[in-house]
Design a protein around this motif. Structure first.
Motif, mmCIF file in Angstrom:
data_model
loop_
_atom_site.group_PDB
_atom_site.id
_atom_site.type_symbol
_atom_site.label_atom_id
_atom_site.label_comp_id
_atom_site.label_asym_id
_atom_site.label_seq_id
_atom_site.Cartn_x
_atom_site.Cartn_y
_atom_site.Cartn_z
ATOM 1 N N MET A 1 0.841 -1.185 0.000
ATOM 2 C CA MET A 1 0.000 0.000 0.000
ATOM 3 C C MET A 1 0.881 1.242 0.000
ATOM 4 O O MET A 1 2.076 1.178 0.327
ATOM 5 C CB MET A 1 -0.954 0.001 1.192
ATOM 6 N N THR A 2 0.276 2.350 -0.357
ATOM 7 C CA THR A 2 1.029 3.593 -0.439
ATOM 8 C C THR A 2 0.105 4.753 -0.117
ATOM 9 O O THR A 2 -1.116 4.659 -0.299
ATOM 10 C CB THR A 2 1.634 3.753 -1.852
ATOM 11 N N ARG A 3 0.689 5.848 0.366
ATOM 12 C CA ARG A 3 -0.128 7.004 0.769
ATOM 13 C C ARG A 3 -0.227 8.000 -0.382
ATOM 14 O O ARG A 3 0.776 8.379 -0.984
ATOM 15 C CB ARG A 3 0.486 7.679 1.998
ATOM 16 N N ARG A 4 -1.464 8.437 -0.657
ATOM 17 C CA ARG A 4 -1.685 9.418 -1.706
ATOM 18 C C ARG A 4 -1.206 10.796 -1.264
ATOM 19 O O ARG A 4 -1.119 11.100 -0.070
ATOM 20 C CB ARG A 4 -3.163 9.488 -2.086
ATOM 21 N N SER A 5 -0.955 11.640 -2.231
ATOM 22 C CA SER A 5 -0.499 13.004 -1.965
ATOM 23 C C SER A 5 -1.524 13.761 -1.122
ATOM 24 O O SER A 5 -2.727 13.607 -1.313
ATOM 25 C CB SER A 5 -0.283 13.739 -3.293
ATOM 26 N N PRO A 6 -1.057 14.598 -0.202
ATOM 27 C CA PRO A 6 -1.997 15.415 0.588
ATOM 28 C C PRO A 6 -2.731 16.457 -0.245
ATOM 29 O O PRO A 6 -3.730 17.011 0.198
ATOM 30 C CB PRO A 6 -1.097 16.080 1.641
ATOM 31 N N THR A 7 -2.269 16.703 -1.470
ATOM 32 C CA THR A 7 -2.936 17.665 -2.338
ATOM 33 C C THR A 7 -3.724 16.987 -3.446
ATOM 34 O O THR A 7 -4.214 17.668 -4.363
ATOM 35 C CB THR A 7 -1.905 18.620 -2.967
ATOM 36 N N ALA A 8 -3.862 15.676 -3.387
ATOM 37 C CA ALA A 8 -4.594 14.954 -4.429
ATOM 38 C C ALA A 8 -6.041 15.412 -4.471
ATOM 39 O O ALA A 8 -6.656 15.698 -3.434
ATOM 40 C CB ALA A 8 -4.512 13.451 -4.174
ATOM 41 N N SER A 9 -6.608 15.466 -5.670
ATOM 42 C CA SER A 9 -7.998 15.895 -5.810
ATOM 43 C C SER A 9 -8.966 14.833 -5.333
ATOM 44 O O SER A 9 -10.130 15.133 -5.034
ATOM 45 C CB SER A 9 -8.285 16.243 -7.279
ATOM 46 N N PHE A 10 -8.520 13.600 -5.249
ATOM 47 C CA PHE A 10 -9.374 12.508 -4.798
ATOM 48 C C PHE A 10 -8.667 11.753 -3.678
ATOM 49 O O PHE A 10 -7.521 11.344 -3.819
ATOM 50 C CB PHE A 10 -9.687 11.552 -5.956
ATOM 51 N N ALA A 11 -9.337 11.609 -2.547
ATOM 52 C CA ALA A 11 -8.832 10.852 -1.393
ATOM 53 C C ALA A 11 -7.428 11.279 -0.977
ATOM 54 O O ALA A 11 -6.517 10.444 -0.900
ATOM 55 C CB ALA A 11 -8.876 9.356 -1.672
ATOM 56 N N PRO A 12 -7.195 12.561 -0.697
ATOM 57 C CA PRO A 12 -5.856 12.976 -0.257
ATOM 58 C C PRO A 12 -5.457 12.288 1.041
ATOM 59 O O PRO A 12 -6.281 12.094 1.936
ATOM 60 C CB PRO A 12 -6.003 14.488 -0.061
ATOM 61 N N ASN A 13 -4.173 11.910 1.110
ATOM 62 C CA ASN A 13 -3.580 11.275 2.299
ATOM 63 C C ASN A 13 -4.108 9.877 2.585
ATOM 64 O O ASN A 13 -3.750 9.280 3.597
ATOM 65 C CB ASN A 13 -3.763 12.145 3.547
ATOM 66 N N ALA A 14 -4.951 9.341 1.712
ATOM 67 C CA ALA A 14 -5.462 7.988 1.942
ATOM 68 C C ALA A 14 -4.419 6.954 1.532
ATOM 69 O O ALA A 14 -3.671 7.137 0.569
ATOM 70 C CB ALA A 14 -6.739 7.768 1.142
ATOM 71 N N TYR A 15 -4.360 5.859 2.287
ATOM 72 C CA TYR A 15 -3.537 4.713 1.897
ATOM 73 C C TYR A 15 -4.327 3.871 0.890
ATOM 74 O O TYR A 15 -5.498 3.533 1.126
ATOM 75 C CB TYR A 15 -3.143 3.881 3.112
ATOM 76 N N VAL A 16 -3.682 3.576 -0.233
ATOM 77 C CA VAL A 16 -4.361 2.922 -1.348
ATOM 78 C C VAL A 16 -3.450 1.866 -1.951
ATOM 79 O O VAL A 16 -2.303 1.691 -1.533
ATOM 80 C CB VAL A 16 -4.748 3.958 -2.433
ATOM 81 N N PHE A 17 -3.952 1.197 -2.959
ATOM 82 C CA PHE A 17 -3.156 0.314 -3.795
ATOM 83 C C PHE A 17 -2.762 1.110 -5.045
ATOM 84 O O PHE A 17 -3.505 1.991 -5.480
ATOM 85 C CB PHE A 17 -3.956 -0.921 -4.186
ATOM 86 N N PRO A 18 -1.621 0.857 -5.654
ATOM 87 C CA PRO A 18 -1.241 1.625 -6.841
ATOM 88 C C PRO A 18 -2.247 1.417 -7.971
ATOM 89 O O PRO A 18 -2.784 0.329 -8.151
ATOM 90 C CB PRO A 18 0.137 1.066 -7.200
ATOM 91 N N GLY A 19 -2.487 2.476 -8.722
ATOM 92 C CA GLY A 19 -3.426 2.371 -9.830
ATOM 93 C C GLY A 19 -3.826 3.738 -10.332
ATOM 94 O O GLY A 19 -3.403 4.769 -9.808
ATOM 95 N N GLY A 20 -4.662 3.746 -11.349
ATOM 96 C CA GLY A 20 -5.125 5.000 -11.926
ATOM 97 C C GLY A 20 -5.968 4.745 -13.151
ATOM 98 O O GLY A 20 -6.380 3.609 -13.433
ATOM 99 N N GLY A 21 -6.217 5.804 -13.908
ATOM 100 C CA GLY A 21 -7.058 5.711 -15.083
ATOM 101 C C GLY A 21 -6.443 4.866 -16.179
ATOM 102 O O GLY A 21 -5.220 4.741 -16.296
ATOM 103 N N ILE A 22 -7.305 4.273 -16.999
ATOM 104 C CA ILE A 22 -6.854 3.485 -18.144
ATOM 105 C C ILE A 22 -6.661 4.430 -19.325
ATOM 106 O O ILE A 22 -7.560 5.183 -19.689
ATOM 107 C CB ILE A 22 -7.883 2.392 -18.476
ATOM 108 N N ASP A 23 -5.470 4.392 -19.910
ATOM 109 C CA ASP A 23 -5.132 5.259 -21.040
ATOM 110 C C ASP A 23 -5.432 4.565 -22.368
ATOM 111 O O ASP A 23 -5.501 3.324 -22.440
ATOM 112 C CB ASP A 23 -3.648 5.623 -21.013
ATOM 113 N N ALA A 24 -5.559 5.399 -23.405
ATOM 114 C CA ALA A 24 -5.797 4.845 -24.741
ATOM 115 C C ALA A 24 -4.673 3.918 -25.167
ATOM 116 O O ALA A 24 -4.904 2.885 -25.816
ATOM 117 C CB ALA A 24 -5.976 5.987 -25.741
ATOM 118 N N LEU A 25 -3.416 4.262 -24.807
ATOM 119 C CA LEU A 25 -2.282 3.422 -25.204
ATOM 120 C C LEU A 25 -2.339 2.031 -24.572
ATOM 121 O O LEU A 25 -1.790 1.077 -25.123
ATOM 122 C CB LEU A 25 -0.961 4.100 -24.818
#
Length: 561
Positions: A39-63
């Motif tokens: 797990m890893t901690r999100r940035s305190p300035t993140a627009s979604f769930a700042p400072n939350a501990y999460v699993f790595p991931g993100g949006g799916i890109d066209a590539l």
């Protein structure tokens, strides 16, 4: 579905979702063993769930979905293009955020070896990922990435993602290094420890992460998780809903007891519905349906007996199950109807359902209103003394009770169809609100427990047959919601009925096994075996349903028909 003009809240279209993927990197603890997840901690300035501990991931890109990218990845034969795209997105995100590279060498002499520190150092996290891997002779190890769960973000959120939660084994010899932009402080943690730290206020996590860890905590090691997901099907699929509890937001998954009620009252996801059990005031479920819970909580009644009012000021009201003869409860029920109660219906004659009918009727008469008839079925000779009941008029199976009136929007009707459902009691009825496709289930179907079937008035064969009858009604009339006499509204009506029937038959199989193992045993002996998953303090109650199962088993045996 309920009529839109009966919904309590104006329609509000939820924000559209964006596809995303996250990956749970798993390993067994180096020293003592047992499952750990990265797990890893999100940035305190993140627009979604700042400072939350999460699993790595993100949006799916066209590539991630490009043919060239797919060609650069290893895949399982049964892994679809969509699943491959999701796995590639998770691999890319885990590298960009934590420097973990799920890729293996395709060329000799290192063919098949996982990427190492030199490979990781040679690839720029900010440049096109798959092309760099290909240039270095690496193939993305998408064949080792499996689907664990599918989460769709709650309908109330301003930013919503449709997220595939994937799992993969952590490559040996690699160490996570956060990008220090989106993610910080990577940490290996046991699921149970992460949950305990969150409860202590030391490890902030959002709802899907918490629920995922709760399920992950049941697995002994990484291989057990990978074995569980080998079927290529998610272990669960969820789009949570939220209400308020004790003045705070509370979120729930589909198998949580309040979920169906939130789906009925707030189908678009507004967080406005209070879930606190109280007896002081009615709870609006629709414009034409109110619930008032009697102050009789207990082992057999849960939070209390639910009395329902169907109708509106233009049509008057039908009171369903006025409950015990509690003067304050009946006064609140009468006032919630504005004193305009046209009919009183008892689903059955048990002491927490029907005794309030006569005093409620008397209140209407004393107030100068017309005398509302008490309707239902009379108690059978098999009923216990406390459950004697004689209605003013007996209802017929499939009979319709109709309220009509003129409202500003025109003529309006509320129609209840009577459905005879013996089993819990010989005179048990359920009611279908025709215009809004709702089922009032009395005690036949409860939320949070199974009803007692107590012979001789209760009959397990009748009970199961009645479940089949209700399932057929729900299928024919697209009934999605069940309003029980105890507990919250149930959603997914046919699924709830199927689950209940499966539970009853599984219990009956345990009863039969106990009878076969102890052919000369007593009811007390059998209940200990057949209800070994129930607290012993509940065995005297469970023994009543056990007797109903025994009667059905014996009736089904050859020569007993």
């Amino acid at each position: 579905m309920p009529r839109t003009n009966q919904q309590l809240h104006p329609h509000r279209e939820p924000v559209a979702t964006r596809p995303a993927a996250t990956v749970l990197l798993l390993r067994d603890a180096p020293a003592e063993g047992g499952l750990e997840v990265l797990m890893t901690r999100r940035s305190p300035t993140a627009s979604f769930a700042p400072n939350a501990y999460v699993f790595p991931g993100g949006g799916i890109d066209a590539l991630d979905a490009a043919p060239a990218t797919h060609a650069a990845a290893d895949r399982r034969p049964q892994q679809s293009d969509l699943r491959l795209t999701q796995a590639i997105a998770a691999i890319r995100e885990s590298f960009e955020e934590l420097g973990i590279l799920l890729a293996r060498h395709a060329d000799d002499p290192r063919k098949g070896q996982m990427a190492d520190a030199s490979d990781i150092a040679a690839i720029d996290r900010h440049q096109p990922f798959a092309a760099q891997c290909h240039a270095r002779g690496l193939r993305l190890a998408a064949d080792g990435v499996y689907l664990l769960a599918h989460w769709t973000a709650d309908r109330d959120l301003a930013r919503r993602f449709d997220v595939q939660f994937l799992v993969a084994r952590m490559p040996e010899g690699q160490e996570p290094v956060a990008d220090e932009a989106e993610q910080f402080e990577p940490v290996w943690v046991r699921p149970a420890d992460a949950l305990a730290r969150h409860e202590a206020g030391q490890f902030f996590m959002i709802f899907p992460t918490i629920r995922t860890l709760q399920r992950l905590a049941k697995f002994a090691n990484a291989q057990a998780v990978l074995d569980a997901v080998a079927s290529e099907q998610p272990l669960w699929v969820s789009c949570p809903r939220a209400g308020t509890l004790a003045g705070k937001e509370a979120r729930y998954m589909e198998d949580d007891m309040p979920f169906g009620e939130l789906a009925l009252v707030c189908p678009d996801g507004q967080i406005v519905h209070p879930l606190d059990w109280q007896t002081e005031r009615p709870v609006p479920l629709l414009r034409n349906v109110q619930r008032l819970t009697a102050p009789n909580p207990g082992v057999m009644t849960g939070p209390g007996t639910n009395s329902y009012l169907v109708g509106d000021p233009a049509t008057g009201y039908i009171a369903i199950d006025p409950g015990p003869a509690d003067a304050e409860h009946l006064d609140k029920l009468w006032r919630a109807a504005g004193g305009d109660i046209r009919m009183i219906v008892c689903t059955h004659s048990h002491a927490d359902h029907s005794p309030g009918a006569a005093p409620l009727q008397a209140m209407c008469v004393q107030a100068g209103k017309a005398r509302p008839p008490i309707l239902g079925l009379p108690s059978a000779p098999t009923a216990r003394a406390a459950s004697q009941f004689t209605p003013d008029r007996s209802l017929q199976n499939n009979e319709l009770l109709v309220l009509e009136g003129q409202a500003p929007e025109g003529h309006i009707t509320h129609t209840l169809q009577i459905i005879h459902t013996p089993g819990h009691a010989a005179n048990h009825l359920c009611l279908r609100l025709v215009e809004d496709a709702l089922l009032f289930s009395g005690d036949h179907i409860l939320n949070g427990s199974t009803t007692v079937v107590d012979p001789p008035d209760g009959n397990m064969a009748d009970y199961l047959d009645s479940l089949d009858r209700l399932d057929a009604v729900c299928a024919e009339h697209d009934v999605e919601f069940i309003l029980p006499a105890h507990g919250y509204v149930l959603g997914n009506a046919r699924g709830a009925i199927a689950k209940l029937k499966a539970h009853r038959l599984a219990r009956e199989a345990k009863v039969l096994a106990a009878m076969q193992a102890l052919p000369h045993g007593t009811m007390e002996d059998w209940v200990q075996h057949a209800y070994d998953d129930v607290p012993p303090r509940m065995w005297p109650v469970a023994q009543r349903s056990l007797l109903a199962h025994v009667d059905r088993i014996r009736a089904l045996q050859p020569g007993n028909n």
